[in-house]
Design a protein around this motif. Structure first.
Motif, PDB file in Angstrom:
ATOM      1  N   UNK A   1       0.815  -1.214   0.000  1.00  0.00           N
ATOM      2  CA  UNK A   1       0.000   0.000   0.000  1.00  0.00           C
ATOM      3  C   UNK A   1       0.846   1.261   0.000  1.00  0.00           C
ATOM      4  N   UNK A   2       2.053   1.197   0.549  1.00  0.00           N
ATOM      5  CA  UNK A   2       2.915   2.387   0.651  1.00  0.00           C
ATOM      6  C   UNK A   2       4.086   2.357  -0.325  1.00  0.00           C
ATOM      7  N   UNK A   3       4.088   1.366  -1.227  1.00  0.00           N
ATOM      8  CA  UNK A   3       5.223   1.241  -2.155  1.00  0.00           C
ATOM      9  C   UNK A   3       5.167   2.263  -3.284  1.00  0.00           C
ATOM     10  N   UNK A   4       3.991   2.818  -3.530  1.00  0.00           N
ATOM     11  CA  UNK A   4       3.831   3.813  -4.596  1.00  0.00           C
ATOM     12  C   UNK A   4       3.564   5.192  -4.001  1.00  0.00           C
TER      13      UNK A   4
ATOM     14  N   UNK B   1      -1.764  11.581  -0.745  1.00  0.00           N
ATOM     15  CA  UNK B   1      -1.769  12.204   0.581  1.00  0.00           C
ATOM     16  C   UNK B   1      -0.345  12.425   1.073  1.00  0.00           C
ATOM     17  N   UNK B   2       0.023  13.656   1.402  1.00  0.00           N
ATOM     18  CA  UNK B   2       1.391  13.925   1.861  1.00  0.00           C
ATOM     19  C   UNK B   2       1.717  13.260   3.194  1.00  0.00           C
ATOM     20  N   UNK B   3       0.714  12.878   3.950  1.00  0.00           N
ATOM     21  CA  UNK B   3       0.957  12.271   5.257  1.00  0.00           C
ATOM     22  C   UNK B   3       1.461  10.841   5.144  1.00  0.00           C
ATOM     23  N   UNK B   4       1.274  10.205   3.992  1.00  0.00           N
ATOM     24  CA  UNK B   4       1.679   8.816   3.823  1.00  0.00           C
ATOM     25  C   UNK B   4       3.105   8.670   3.298  1.00  0.00           C
ATOM     26  N   UNK B   5       3.889   9.733   3.409  1.00  0.00           N
ATOM     27  CA  UNK B   5       5.283   9.639   2.969  1.00  0.00           C
ATOM     28  C   UNK B   5       6.145   8.872   3.958  1.00  0.00           C
ATOM     29  N   UNK B   6       5.768   8.901   5.256  1.00  0.00           N
ATOM     30  CA  UNK B   6       6.577   8.195   6.240  1.00  0.00           C
ATOM     31  C   UNK B   6       6.170   8.511   7.658  1.00  0.00           C
TER      32      UNK B   6
ATOM     33  N   UNK C   1       8.312   1.090  12.443  1.00  0.00           N
ATOM     34  CA  UNK C   1       9.208  -0.050  12.224  1.00  0.00           C
ATOM     35  C   UNK C   1       9.985   0.116  10.926  1.00  0.00           C
ATOM     36  N   UNK C   2       9.307   0.585   9.883  1.00  0.00           N
ATOM     37  CA  UNK C   2       9.980   0.741   8.585  1.00  0.00           C
ATOM     38  C   UNK C   2      11.036   1.829   8.604  1.00  0.00           C
TER      39      UNK C   2
END
Length: 321
Positions: free
Chosen positions: A72-75, A79-84, A132-133
């Motif tokens: 889900x987060x590989x692309x 949303x700017x909040x899903x950068x990390x 964790x990532x």
């Protein structure tokens, strides 16, 4: 403390350390981050409602996996909040209201996809994944190893506190995770470590999860009045002279090796767990609000502790069993 020693004899578990950890111990040895992530998500979900209700919900719905969130987060996300991890703060997703801090991106957002009980748990799951990532570089066991090793250096004094703090403090920043849930979950994981990882076991044995059952037990029996300071349930339970402090002081007087020779002499987690089992409806179901009127003294003359307990009413405290 005779009263607590009696409860340890009646309700103390002899399997908190040693054989029985099974898959969890193997995951630690294998440094299996995906399994540990999924274990943490399940444990962190045990809040807000009864454990039975939470577990039933999880059994009837798909659970988010490490691989699910990796994909889900590989692309790049709209949303700017899903950068990390550091940008995810303030996501604000609410399941029922179907809203968040970036409503324009919500239709394509992956945060709502796991079918969890509420939006707070969706946020917690992603916050934990990003921690964790990004913070541990995907290597949770190595991060715990390093954190405990660094904290254990120098003086022996307060070593257990330093090691607990080295894990709890950064993990507190994961969205929606309370001190109680952190201590409970980390204790289970750390105590499941093999004997070749003594710092894990030492730290886990000192971790205490204070819930309303334990807090109210200490108040009803008069232990809080005698050994600590009167306080309402919450963060004060982990402050100086709070519930956790009281349990650790009592644990120093109880030799846990009597219950299992593999236990450390002073074992706060064992003492707290025994108190919880004595009170919990799903366990021995003795000292709780279902059996005792909070506004009056306990009248259960059949209780083994009746004569040694203060049986103090809670007097309308905010904490309810």
């Amino acid at each position: 403390m005779v009263l607590v020693d009696s409860i340890c004899r009646l309700a103390g578990a002899d399997n908190l350390i040693g054989p029985g950890a099974g898959r969890l111990e193997q995951a630690i040895q294998d440094r299996d981050t995906p399994y540990l992530f999924e274990h943490l998500v399940a444990s962190f979900s045990l809040q807000g409602i009864s454990d039975r209700a939470a577990l039933t919900y999880m059994e009837n719905h798909d659970r988010p996996s490490w691989r699910d969130l990796q994909q889900a987060t590989s692309r790049p996300s709209a949303c700017p909040k899903l950068r990390g991890y550091w940008t995810f703060c303030g996501c604000g997703y609410r399941k029922t209201a179907w809203t968040c801090a970036e409503p324009g991106a919500l239709a394509k957002c992956s945060v709502p996809r796991p079918t969890l009980r509420n939006g707070r748990l969706n946020q917690m799951t992603y916050s934990l994944f990003f921690f964790i990532r990004d913070v541990t570089d995907g290597k949770l066991v190595d991060w715990i190893d390093r954190s405990l090793a660094q904290a254990s250096m120098s003086s022996v004094n307060n070593r257990a506190y330093r090691m607990r703090h080295a894990l709890i403090e950064p993990l507190r920043n994961i969205y929606g995770v309370s001190d109680k849930v952190l201590n409970m979950t980390l204790a289970d994981i750390l105590l499941a470590a093999p004997a070749s990882m003594p710092l894990w076991r030492e730290t886990g044995s000192s971790m205490i999860a204070i819930d309303t059952l334990v807090h109210n037990f200490l108040s009803r029996t008069g232990i809080t009045h005698r050994l600590g300071g009167e306080h309402t349930y919450g963060s004060a339970c982990y402050s100086e002279n709070g519930c956790a402090d009281i349990v650790r002081r009592i644990a120093r007087r109880i030799d846990a090796r009597r219950f299992n020779p593999d236990y450390p002499r002073s074992f706060p987690r064992f003492v707290q767990h025994a108190l919880w089992r004595w009170c919990a409806q799903s366990e021995l179901n003795v000292c709780n609000g279902n059996n005792i009127d909070d506004g009056s003294r306990c009248r259960n003359g059949n209780c083994a502790l009746f004569r040694s307990c203060d049986r103090a009413p809670l007097r309308g405290q905010s904490a309810k069993d």
